[in-house]
Each structure stands twice: as structure tokens, then as C-alpha cells.
Write a protein that holds these residues in place. Structure first.
Motif, PDB file in Angstrom:
ATOM      1  N   ALA A   1       0.823  -1.208   0.000  1.00 12.36           N
ATOM      2  CA  ALA A   1       0.000   0.000   0.000  1.00 12.36           C
ATOM      3  C   ALA A   1       0.857   1.258   0.000  1.00 12.36           C
ATOM      4  CB  ALA A   1      -0.924  -0.010   1.210  1.00 12.36           C
ATOM      5  N   LYS A   2       1.919   1.254   0.789  1.00 10.50           N
ATOM      6  CA  LYS A   2       2.785   2.419   0.834  1.00 10.50           C
ATOM      7  C   LYS A   2       3.465   2.651  -0.513  1.00 10.50           C
ATOM      8  CE  LYS A   2       3.716   2.271   5.803  1.00 10.50           C
ATOM      9  NZ  LYS A   2       4.726   2.061   6.864  1.00 10.50           N
ATOM     10  N   ALA A   3       3.855   1.548  -1.151  1.00 10.68           N
ATOM     11  CA  ALA A   3       4.483   1.679  -2.452  1.00 10.68           C
ATOM     12  C   ALA A   3       3.491   2.228  -3.476  1.00 10.68           C
ATOM     13  CB  ALA A   3       5.024   0.327  -2.911  1.00 10.68           C
ATOM     14  N   GLY A   4       2.200   1.850  -3.313  1.00 10.23           N
ATOM     15  CA  GLY A   4       1.194   2.307  -4.256  1.00 10.23           C
ATOM     16  C   GLY A   4       0.757   3.727  -4.015  1.00 10.23           C
ATOM     17  N   GLY A   5       0.799   4.195  -2.790  1.00  7.66           N
ATOM     18  CA  GLY A   5       0.367   5.551  -2.526  1.00  7.66           C
ATOM     19  C   GLY A   5      -0.127   5.752  -1.114  1.00  7.66           C
ATOM     20  N   LYS A   6      -1.412   5.578  -0.908  1.00 11.05           N
ATOM     21  CA  LYS A   6      -2.026   5.856   0.381  1.00 11.05           C
ATOM     22  C   LYS A   6      -1.499   4.876   1.432  1.00 11.05           C
ATOM     23  CE  LYS A   6      -5.250   8.400   2.442  1.00 11.05           C
ATOM     24  NZ  LYS A   6      -5.313   9.867   2.377  1.00 11.05           N
TER      25      LYS A   6
ATOM     26  N   LEU B   1      -4.935   4.664  -5.937  1.00 13.26           N
ATOM     27  CA  LEU B   1      -5.829   5.660  -6.527  1.00 13.26           C
ATOM     28  C   LEU B   1      -6.186   6.757  -5.531  1.00 13.26           C
ATOM     29  CD1 LEU B   1      -8.279   3.358  -8.532  1.00 13.26           C
ATOM     30  CD2 LEU B   1      -6.318   4.641  -9.399  1.00 13.26           C
ATOM     31  N   PHE B   2      -6.313   6.389  -4.272  1.00 15.00           N
ATOM     32  CA  PHE B   2      -6.678   7.369  -3.251  1.00 15.00           C
ATOM     33  C   PHE B   2      -5.533   8.313  -2.907  1.00 15.00           C
ATOM     34  CE2 PHE B   2     -10.383   4.989  -0.986  1.00 15.00           C
ATOM     35  CZ  PHE B   2     -11.170   5.220  -2.100  1.00 15.00           C
ATOM     36  N   ALA B   3      -4.321   8.013  -3.360  1.00 17.28           N
ATOM     37  CA  ALA B   3      -3.155   8.819  -2.979  1.00 17.28           C
ATOM     38  C   ALA B   3      -3.305  10.271  -3.417  1.00 17.28           C
ATOM     39  CB  ALA B   3      -1.893   8.217  -3.574  1.00 17.28           C
TER      40      ALA B   3
ATOM     41  N   TYR C   1     -20.388  -5.802   3.887  1.00 16.03           N
ATOM     42  CA  TYR C   1     -19.877  -7.133   3.536  1.00 16.03           C
ATOM     43  C   TYR C   1     -19.359  -7.119   2.102  1.00 16.03           C
ATOM     44  CZ  TYR C   1     -19.651 -12.061   2.395  1.00 16.03           C
ATOM     45  OH  TYR C   1     -19.225 -13.306   1.982  1.00 16.03           O
ATOM     46  N   LEU C   2     -18.201  -7.722   1.895  1.00 14.68           N
ATOM     47  CA  LEU C   2     -17.568  -7.752   0.579  1.00 14.68           C
ATOM     48  C   LEU C   2     -17.624  -9.157  -0.007  1.00 14.68           C
ATOM     49  CD1 LEU C   2     -14.394  -5.658   1.482  1.00 14.68           C
ATOM     50  CD2 LEU C   2     -16.446  -4.832   0.298  1.00 14.68           C
ATOM     51  N   ASN C   3     -18.008  -9.231  -1.260  1.00 12.85           N
ATOM     52  CA  ASN C   3     -18.024 -10.517  -1.959  1.00 12.85           C
ATOM     53  C   ASN C   3     -16.596 -10.884  -2.332  1.00 12.85           C
ATOM     54  OD1 ASN C   3     -18.154 -12.444  -4.249  1.00 12.85           O
ATOM     55  ND2 ASN C   3     -20.363 -12.190  -3.974  1.00 12.85           N
ATOM     56  N   ALA C   4     -16.129 -12.019  -1.841  1.00 15.64           N
ATOM     57  CA  ALA C   4     -14.732 -12.408  -2.047  1.00 15.64           C
ATOM     58  C   ALA C   4     -14.399 -12.627  -3.511  1.00 15.64           C
ATOM     59  CB  ALA C   4     -14.425 -13.674  -1.245  1.00 15.64           C
ATOM     60  N   THR C   5     -15.396 -12.901  -4.335  1.00 18.33           N
ATOM     61  CA  THR C   5     -15.154 -13.208  -5.744  1.00 18.33           C
ATOM     62  C   THR C   5     -15.274 -11.989  -6.639  1.00 18.33           C
ATOM     63  OG1 THR C   5     -16.028 -15.444  -5.392  1.00 18.33           O
ATOM     64  CG2 THR C   5     -15.862 -14.674  -7.671  1.00 18.33           C
ATOM     65  N   THR C   6     -16.265 -11.149  -6.374  1.00 18.91           N
ATOM     66  CA  THR C   6     -16.582 -10.057  -7.305  1.00 18.91           C
ATOM     67  C   THR C   6     -16.047  -8.692  -6.890  1.00 18.91           C
ATOM     68  OG1 THR C   6     -18.712  -9.638  -6.211  1.00 18.91           O
ATOM     69  CG2 THR C   6     -18.684 -11.250  -8.012  1.00 18.91           C
ATOM     70  N   THR C   7     -15.445  -8.572  -5.716  1.00 20.02           N
ATOM     71  CA  THR C   7     -14.933  -7.274  -5.268  1.00 20.02           C
ATOM     72  C   THR C   7     -13.749  -6.825  -6.121  1.00 20.02           C
ATOM     73  OG1 THR C   7     -15.663  -7.608  -2.983  1.00 20.02           O
ATOM     74  CG2 THR C   7     -13.898  -6.024  -3.343  1.00 20.02           C
ATOM     75  N   THR C   8     -13.820  -5.602  -6.607  1.00 17.41           N
ATOM     76  CA  THR C   8     -12.752  -5.023  -7.429  1.00 17.41           C
ATOM     77  C   THR C   8     -12.423  -3.626  -6.909  1.00 17.41           C
ATOM     78  OG1 THR C   8     -14.301  -4.046  -9.010  1.00 17.41           O
ATOM     79  CG2 THR C   8     -13.559  -6.297  -9.450  1.00 17.41           C
ATOM     80  N   VAL C   9     -11.495  -2.972  -7.568  1.00 17.07           N
ATOM     81  CA  VAL C   9     -11.167  -1.595  -7.225  1.00 17.07           C
ATOM     82  C   VAL C   9     -12.402  -0.713  -7.375  1.00 17.07           C
ATOM     83  CG1 VAL C   9      -9.794   0.418  -7.874  1.00 17.07           C
ATOM     84  CG2 VAL C   9      -8.754  -1.856  -7.868  1.00 17.07           C
ATOM     85  N   LYS C  10     -13.207  -0.977  -8.393  1.00 13.75           N
ATOM     86  CA  LYS C  10     -14.413  -0.183  -8.635  1.00 13.75           C
ATOM     87  C   LYS C  10     -15.385  -0.300  -7.453  1.00 13.75           C
ATOM     88  CE  LYS C  10     -17.775   0.826 -12.297  1.00 13.75           C
ATOM     89  NZ  LYS C  10     -18.955   0.934 -11.427  1.00 13.75           N
ATOM     90  N   THR C  11     -15.386  -1.440  -6.791  1.00 14.02           N
ATOM     91  CA  THR C  11     -16.246  -1.613  -5.622  1.00 14.02           C
ATOM     92  C   THR C  11     -15.922  -0.559  -4.575  1.00 14.02           C
ATOM     93  OG1 THR C  11     -16.332  -4.003  -6.017  1.00 14.02           O
ATOM     94  CG2 THR C  11     -16.999  -3.222  -3.837  1.00 14.02           C
ATOM     95  N   PHE C  12     -14.645  -0.345  -4.325  1.00 15.72           N
ATOM     96  CA  PHE C  12     -14.229   0.616  -3.301  1.00 15.72           C
ATOM     97  C   PHE C  12     -14.389   2.062  -3.782  1.00 15.72           C
ATOM     98  CE2 PHE C  12     -11.655  -3.195  -2.215  1.00 15.72           C
ATOM     99  CZ  PHE C  12     -12.186  -3.431  -0.960  1.00 15.72           C
ATOM    100  N   THR C  13     -14.025   2.318  -5.025  1.00 14.81           N
ATOM    101  CA  THR C  13     -14.146   3.699  -5.522  1.00 14.81           C
ATOM    102  C   THR C  13     -15.613   4.121  -5.607  1.00 14.81           C
ATOM    103  OG1 THR C  13     -14.021   2.868  -7.810  1.00 14.81           O
ATOM    104  CG2 THR C  13     -11.967   3.633  -6.774  1.00 14.81           C
ATOM    105  N   ASP C  14     -16.485   3.193  -5.970  1.00 15.92           N
ATOM    106  CA  ASP C  14     -17.913   3.515  -6.009  1.00 15.92           C
ATOM    107  C   ASP C  14     -18.453   3.785  -4.601  1.00 15.92           C
ATOM    108  OD1 ASP C  14     -17.963   3.295  -8.732  1.00 15.92           O
ATOM    109  OD2 ASP C  14     -18.980   1.349  -8.785  1.00 15.92           O
ATOM    110  N   LEU C  15     -18.004   2.999  -3.631  1.00 18.45           N
ATOM    111  CA  LEU C  15     -18.422   3.227  -2.252  1.00 18.45           C
ATOM    112  C   LEU C  15     -18.041   4.630  -1.794  1.00 18.45           C
ATOM    113  CD1 LEU C  15     -17.579  -0.119  -0.392  1.00 18.45           C
ATOM    114  CD2 LEU C  15     -19.837   0.914  -0.657  1.00 18.45           C
TER     115      LEU C  15
END
Length: 243
Positions: free
Chosen positions: A59-64, A120-122, A170-184
Motif C-alpha cells: 500500500a505504501k508503495a502504491g500511494g495511500k 488511486l486514493f493517494a 460485507y464484501l463478496n470475495a469473488t466479485t470485489t474489485t477496485v471499482k467496488t471501493f471507488t464507487d463506495l
């Protein structure tokens, strides 16, 4: 000489008789033996589980920056972000994840998406603080919170004595993507989930207020890892000595 010979022969028996344990001492020794036996089967979470720093590094390497929550410092990490003069609460996103035992090995996809979201949040000044709680590494902490993977806890943390609002997603272990978090984050749809107001609430709950959440977390963890037959031995030993 005959008397002396008999006396010498009987001396070991006399010594053994005088050194014989009383019933109370026998009970204490048996209790200590079984207590040591029982303790040997209880793993120590600080030894059995190691801190997973791979996610923090990614995470630190990616940004936030992504904080790793542990039993001993999680509260300090979260509350240290709140300044006494701040009038609005700080937003924290805590990803509750796990490994093969606590998430059946299905949380890897969620963790990857969360780490990529950190990048992305960085560049987003409105992005929340990010934290990671691995129930495989911190079983007592997860039990004390009454939470399990894969779940996202969104906290609004204000300066004390203001309560901390928590929404669980609750997060779906199969379908959760980056878009899931950015949309939230962009739609704030997580506000549609009810506030978490259970007794395990780590800030506002009665267990936390009376300091019982961590002891209960240990109790729940012990019941989860200690074999049932070991409890039966302990119950049998106690009942036999009481009767």
C-alpha cells in the motif's frame, strides 16, 4: 545388633511415611499438573501469528498509507488521526481480511483490490484513512470486535467523548474489485447500511466501556483453538475432585 539391623531396615519406611503428602497437597499437585497440561495445548497468539507487513508495504508503495491494526496499538493508530480542535470526524476504512483458516483462502482478491485502491486514493485529498486487520494474525482482536472477513468497516472518528459511528459493508470475495471501493467512496452508498450498535462495538459498546471486550476475545479464541476433548478432561477432573 539384631535390634539395630531391624531399625535400619525400617528407616526408609519411616522416612517415607513422614514425607507422605497430605490430601490437600495431593490435590494441589494434581491441579497444577492438569493446569500445565491444559496450558500446553493453548497456543499463544503472539507466537502463533506473525504480523503481516506485506500489505502495508504494498500500500505504501502504491500511494495511500495502509496501517496494520494489532491488538496492542489499533486504538492509538485510529484515534491519533483526530486533532482535538477538529470539528469534523476522520473517516477510516478498515478492511477485515484473513487467511486459510479465517477466510478459507478466498480473501486474496479483496486484498489486492484494496491495495490498488490505495494507489488511486493517494491523489485524492478527500480519501479516507486506510487500515488492514487480518483475523489470521489477530484472532483476539477480531473476536473482541465481533467481526469476521471479508468485511469493510467504515468508521467516523471524532474527538472524545463523541461516539464513533461504524458502518459495516460485507464484501463478496469473488466479485470485489477496485471499482467496488471507488464507487463506495464516490456515492457514499455505505451510508445506506445500518449503524453498527452491537455490544462488541470497539468504541461505544458496553464490553469496550467496561474493559471486557479483550478478555472475551481471548475466551472466544481459546474455545476456537483448544480441542473439545481437552475441555472434557478438565471438566472430568474438576467434577471428580469436587465429589
Amino acid at each position: 545388633m539384631r535390634f539395630s539391623t531391624i531399625g535400619l531396615a525400617a528407616l526408609p519406611l519411616i522416612v517415607a511415611a513422614t514425607q507422605q503428602e497430605s490430601p490437600i497437597d495431593q490435590f494441589k499437585n494434581q491441579a497444577q499438573y492438569y493446569a500445565n497440561k491444559f496450558q500446553s495445548y493453548i497456543p499463544n497468539p503472539s507466537k502463533s501469528f506473525t504480523v503481516d507487513s506485506a500489505h502495508a508495504a504494498a500500500a505504501k508503495a502504491g500511494g495511500k498509507t495502509l496501517s496494520i491494526l494489532r491488538l496492542g496499538d489499533w486504538r492509538d493508530i485510529i484515534t491519533s488521526s483526530v486533532k482535538p480542535t477538529r470539528t469534523t470526524p476522520e473517516e477510516w476504512w478498515v478492511l477485515v481480511s484473513g487467511g486459510n483458516k479465517t477466510c478459507f483462502g478466498h480473501c486474496g482478491n479483496v486484498e489486492t483490490a484494496f491495495n490498488e485502491t490505495a494507489a488511486l486514493f493517494a491523489a485524492n485529498p478527500t480519501a479516507p484513512h486506510l487500515a488492514y486487520l487480518n483475523c489470521e494474525n489477530e484472532p483476539v482482536l477480531c473476536n473482541s470486535w465481533g467481526v469476521g472477513p471479508p468485511t469493510l468497516w467504515i468508521m467516523h472518528v471524532a474527538a472524545p467523548p463523541a461516539p464513533v459511528d461504524i458502518h459495516g459493508v460485507y464484501l463478496n470475495a469473488t466479485t470485489t474489485t477496485v471499482k467496488t471501493f471507488t464507487d463506495l467512496h464516490s456515492t457514499e452508498s455505505w451510508k445506506e447500511t445500518p449503524l453498527y450498535e452491537g455490544i462488541f462495538h470497539p468504541f461505544n459498546g458496553p464490553l469496550a466501556q467496561y474493559g471486557l471486550n479483550v478478555p472475551l476475545g481471548y475466551v472466544l479464541w481459546v474455545f476456537a483453538v483448544v480441542p473439545s476433548w481437552l475441555f472434557m478432561i478438565g471438566i472430568s477432573f474438576i467434577s471428580r475432585n469436587i465429589m
